[in-house]
Design an enzyme around this catalytic site. Sequence first.
Site, PDB file in Angstrom:
ATOM      1  N   GLU A 161       0.834  -1.202   0.000  1.00 13.24           N
ATOM      2  CA  GLU A 161       0.000   0.000   0.000  1.00 13.24           C
ATOM      3  C   GLU A 161       0.868   1.252   0.000  1.00 13.24           C
ATOM      4  O   GLU A 161       0.808   2.074   0.934  1.00 13.24           O
ATOM      5  CB  GLU A 161      -0.959   0.001   1.188  1.00 13.24           C
ATOM      6  CG  GLU A 161      -2.003  -1.093   1.116  1.00 13.24           C
ATOM      7  CD  GLU A 161      -3.099  -0.936   2.152  1.00 13.24           C
ATOM      8  OE1 GLU A 161      -2.888  -0.245   3.164  1.00 13.24           O
ATOM      9  OE2 GLU A 161      -4.181  -1.519   1.955  1.00 13.24           O
ATOM     10  N   GLU A 318      -6.578  -7.620  -0.391  1.00  8.68           N
ATOM     11  CA  GLU A 318      -6.959  -7.646   1.027  1.00  8.68           C
ATOM     12  C   GLU A 318      -8.407  -7.224   1.173  1.00  8.68           C
ATOM     13  O   GLU A 318      -8.836  -6.265   0.530  1.00  8.68           O
ATOM     14  CB  GLU A 318      -6.148  -6.636   1.849  1.00  8.68           C
ATOM     15  CG  GLU A 318      -4.680  -6.876   1.939  1.00  8.68           C
ATOM     16  CD  GLU A 318      -4.005  -5.781   2.778  1.00  8.68           C
ATOM     17  OE1 GLU A 318      -4.687  -5.090   3.558  1.00  8.68           O
ATOM     18  OE2 GLU A 318      -2.783  -5.617   2.635  1.00  8.68           O
TER      19      GLU A 318
END
Length: 676
Positions: A161, A318
């Site tokens: 991320e 995710e």
Amino acid sequence: MTTTLPAPATGALGLGSTGLAFGCDYNPEQWDPEVWVQDVRLMREAGVNLVAINVFGWSHVEPRQGEYDFAALDRVIDLLHGAGIGVDLGTGTASTPPWLTTRHPEVLPVVADGTSRWPGGRQAFCPSSPIYREHALALVRATAERYGDHPAVKLWHVSNELGCHNAHCYCDVSAEAFRGWLRARYGTIEELNAAWGTSFWSQRYADFAEVLPPRATLSSGNPGQAIDFDRFSSDELLGHHRAEAEVLRSLSDKPVTTNFMVAAHITALDYWSWTADMDVIANDHYLDHRLPRPHVELAFAADTTRGLAGGAPWLLMEHSTGAVNWQPNNIAKAPGEMLRNTAAHIARGADGVCFFQWRASVQGSEKFHSAMLPHAGTESSTWHEVVALGGLVERLGELRGSRVTADVAIVFSWENQWAADLEAHPTTALKYLEQVHAFHGALWDLGVTVDVVAPGAPLDGYAVVVVPELYLVRDEHAAVIADHVAAGGRAIITFFSGIVDDRDRVRTGGYPGAFRELLGVRVDEFLPLAAGDAVALSDGSTGSVWSEPVALRGAEAVVTYASGPLAGGPAVTRNTHGQGSAWYVSTVLEDDARRELLRRVLDEAGVTPDPAAQPGLEVVRRRDEQHEWVFLLNHSDRAVQHTEAGHDLVADHPVTGTTVIGPGGTQIIRKDRKRS
Ligand code: GAL
């Protein structure tokens, strides 16, 4: 950086497996080795086939500078491989080890007020730091040398991320990098002065050396500087991804990706400009309970991710089995909700669904985050739902590579968000993403599947394009919309669109600037409404937040203002342009009125909502040559009926006639296209 279009569609995920990916983040470094053996056994039980490891492994793999210890990672990879589970191998650079920040505190990030942020969390580094980069790349090289050819490795997972916490760094190193980026963009300081409008408030620069990042100021800052800093910051993180990917690609032929964050609360990266660098488009998504309808935002994020993938399958890297730990109230999922959320991502194009994380941590700041294997262990409803889900995902393997099609596109731009939401605008009540969500959500309510596209993306094949609050627009991107309408398409454009060019310079001669002619209207003033105020409209609804005196210049009024200073004047208009029509919405409509307007435009364009859709029932279809898979997701608390016939892959039995889906229930019905 300019917004670029997504890479062309490239088919299935290409992770070497068959079927859909099903998996998780796994942090074995938090557990004793005996637990790993048990974990791998349970992963098999749950049907896991892809596991992300080493995402936060740096201080384990390189406990001291230059001393690599891969023993534990070797063992974990071999265990997974032995069980036939593929590895999504993290480069481990997302969280710096203490030795690095102790020796080189200059890598630490600095926030807008000039104070630095300490280690102790994660992403404690400046994205422009050459020292961070050098150490990170050494780790990536050592890792790729060791595992580049390992048969278990299916995918490289660059960092994690990127920009989740450190998207903007204001340190002196960043300042120098920003100046370099500006030199490359503008060439001369005169050009930068022109771009930023520095004649205002005595801001003219004599030399690039005087230019700084937009550090905290007493008054409002320079908008051009702010937007360019956002562009630069997105580019810097992409540059870091590229640097890691280059090392990986020189040592391994496995696909490379990083996990995006297409989400309501993180908007610092212009992912339209990142896609060409990804071998697989991967996204992380968590239900955001700060929003009114988290599951509808999920649909928007998934549609956007499909847009980033150019319509090709993508990977949900995710999501969560239950509650997260980072919202004010971390709401657990109701029974069936995890299945419904997973199905929603697959419905909208995901060919793989993974969770954060495998086993719930018992220490660290994420110990109250849900996991596939919760603190309670296998004697838990979560575990039973996870195992059932694994079975379903395996059955869904048959739809791998199939596509979602849409007649409607919505234009969405992160760059526009940075610009539109800047300070010192007519009202702080207007938030770009809320406007985009409002239109996407209305189409969701109507049962109309939408593609999310970048400004300037080709619009052929779409009957209707929706353009909410596209404040910043380049001439050539506005032209794509006008050409689409001229050729017979429909466009719906809202207030505060077409206002500035890519230098945040106002287009004069009447709003909405770039779209004035297409829309056949002219606005000479913005009249935002006071908080809580509403203005009556001729259709019996009300407008809020924003209003405008709309003068007709060829368009016809469809709805008029019915109270206040604008009473009698147009609020919603329609203009015939070439073979198509362009509709303008000058106020924030109520939900019902927005749906009604969309219904009208869709009707004119000959687009019909999905026949199975009804209030609370989300319906999305994926297709290949032979089959159609109908996803029916009942988000409501009452039973609903439909008449789709085929084989329900959730219950794994045939359905015919009228079928009932209970509250919160999900069905995924495979139909033979030749017969349907
Ligand atoms: C993501 C992150 C994971 C984990 C998760 C918790 O942002 O990539 O490492 O922190 O959130 O929801």
